[in-house]
Design an enzyme around this catalytic site. Structure first.
Site, PDB file in Angstrom:
ATOM      1  N   ASN A   1     111.586  56.491  31.972  1.00  0.00           N
ATOM      2  CA  ASN A   1     110.268  56.916  32.949  1.00  0.00           C
ATOM      3  C   ASN A   1     110.623  56.249  34.327  1.00  0.00           C
ATOM      4  OD1 ASN A   1     107.413  57.763  33.714  1.00  0.00           O
ATOM      5  ND2 ASN A   1     107.412  55.433  33.875  1.00  0.00           N
TER       6      ASN A   1
ATOM      7  N   TYR B   1     115.916  63.457  45.957  1.00  0.00           N
ATOM      8  CA  TYR B   1     115.283  63.007  44.752  1.00  0.00           C
ATOM      9  C   TYR B   1     115.443  64.059  43.754  1.00  0.00           C
ATOM     10  CZ  TYR B   1     110.757  62.762  41.669  1.00  0.00           C
ATOM     11  OH  TYR B   1     110.117  62.549  40.535  1.00  0.00           O
TER      12      TYR B   1
ATOM     13  N   ALA C   1     117.916  66.022  43.611  1.00  0.00           N
ATOM     14  CA  ALA C   1     119.142  65.706  42.996  1.00  0.00           C
ATOM     15  C   ALA C   1     119.409  65.072  41.772  1.00  0.00           C
ATOM     16  CB  ALA C   1     120.431  65.576  44.121  1.00  0.00           C
TER      17      ALA C   1
ATOM     18  N   LYS D   1     116.841  64.402  39.692  1.00  0.00           N
ATOM     19  CA  LYS D   1     116.197  64.821  38.774  1.00  0.00           C
ATOM     20  C   LYS D   1     116.977  66.238  37.967  1.00  0.00           C
ATOM     21  CE  LYS D   1     112.923  62.156  38.629  1.00  0.00           C
ATOM     22  NZ  LYS D   1     112.554  60.997  37.411  1.00  0.00           N
TER      23      LYS D   1
END
Length: 263
Positions: A83, A147, A149, A151
């Site tokens: 996470n 960001y 990219a 994910k």
């Protein structure tokens, strides 16, 4: 006496990670809470006194930190929840190398490396890897380019790992929440209205995530328009190009972006 299953959650000191830990305890798991700051981890653990919750102060982006995490997990681990993440928003032209490297290291390299290191423990328990991605891992948003990219990469890793581990007894679930009301919201708060973003609270994200985990689902997306947009993105990406591109060019978006754009 049957031993409770264990769930190791990175980034458990606040936000979605804390909510995931609370939901894990509610569902009967003994959590292992991982984060870089002892104080916030202690605050999380204090929310469920009387449990066997453990804390591990470690940086998932370092080999030393991952070694500490693996040692804490021991020989069996039922659920690994990757996470921990970080976010920087703004025009790509203004992004510093440090921000790009931090997002890549935290959001993508660390979960891949930590999963690799914990595969023996997960295999012993026939456990599950859970990667917390984002709707932005399907719908690449302007001003969230780096960001998005990371994910997209995490989603690809989840699919590849699921296929690599088929038949091993280890499952893989990819969770894709939309924007969430956490401390990270401060990074993009000015863009919520001009980009018509819908925000969920961390508790809802955690509840939906654990439903997907315990059902053994391969992926989970939020209910609502984002789920439709993800389908359109996969089938007709040019439609999303036009819609989101128009939002990016809108004067209200560009004006709102100025205070958060890195210079």
């Amino acid at each position: 006496m049957t031993q409770a299953p264990t769930a190791l959650i990175t980034g458990a000191g606040a936000g979605i990670g804390r909510a995931l830990a609370i939901e894990a305890v509610r569902r009967g798991y003994d959590p292992i809470l991982v984060g870089r700051t002892e104080g916030t981890l202690l605050e999380t653990r204090g929310l469920f006194p009387g449990t066997d919750a453990r804390i591990v102060v470690a940086d998932v982006t370092t080999p030393e930190g991952r070694r500490d995490i693996v040692e804490a997990a021991g020989s069996r681990l039922d659920v690994l929840v990757n996470n921990a993440g970080t976010l920087d928003v703004g025009h790509l032209r203004n992004m510093k190398d440090e921000a790009l490297e931090r997002m890549a290291a935290t959001n993508l390299v660390a979960p891949i490396a930590l999963t690799r290191d914990l595969l023996p423990a997960l295999g012993a328990a026939r456990g599950r890897v859970v990667n917390i991605g984002s709707v932005f891992g399907d719908i690449a948003y302007p001003f969230f380019a780096a960001y998005s990219a990371t994910k997209f990469g995490l989603r690809g890793f989840s699919d590849a790992l699921r296929r690599e581990l088929s038949g091993s007894g280890i499952g893989v679930t990819y969770i894709a929440p939309r924007a969430t009301r956490t401390a990270a919201e401060a990074e993009f708060a000015a863009l919520v209205e001009p980009l018509a973003m819908t925000l969920d609270n961390a508790e809802r994200v955690a509840s939906e995530a654990w439903r997907a985990i315990e059902a053994g689902r391969r992926e989970s997306f939020p209910r609502g328009k984002e789920r439709i947009f993800v389908t359109l993105q996969r089938l007709f990406p040019s439609l999303i190009d036009r819609s989101v591109g128009a939002q990016a060019r809108d004067a209200r978006t560009l004006s709102a972006l100025e205070p958060v754009s890195k210079t």
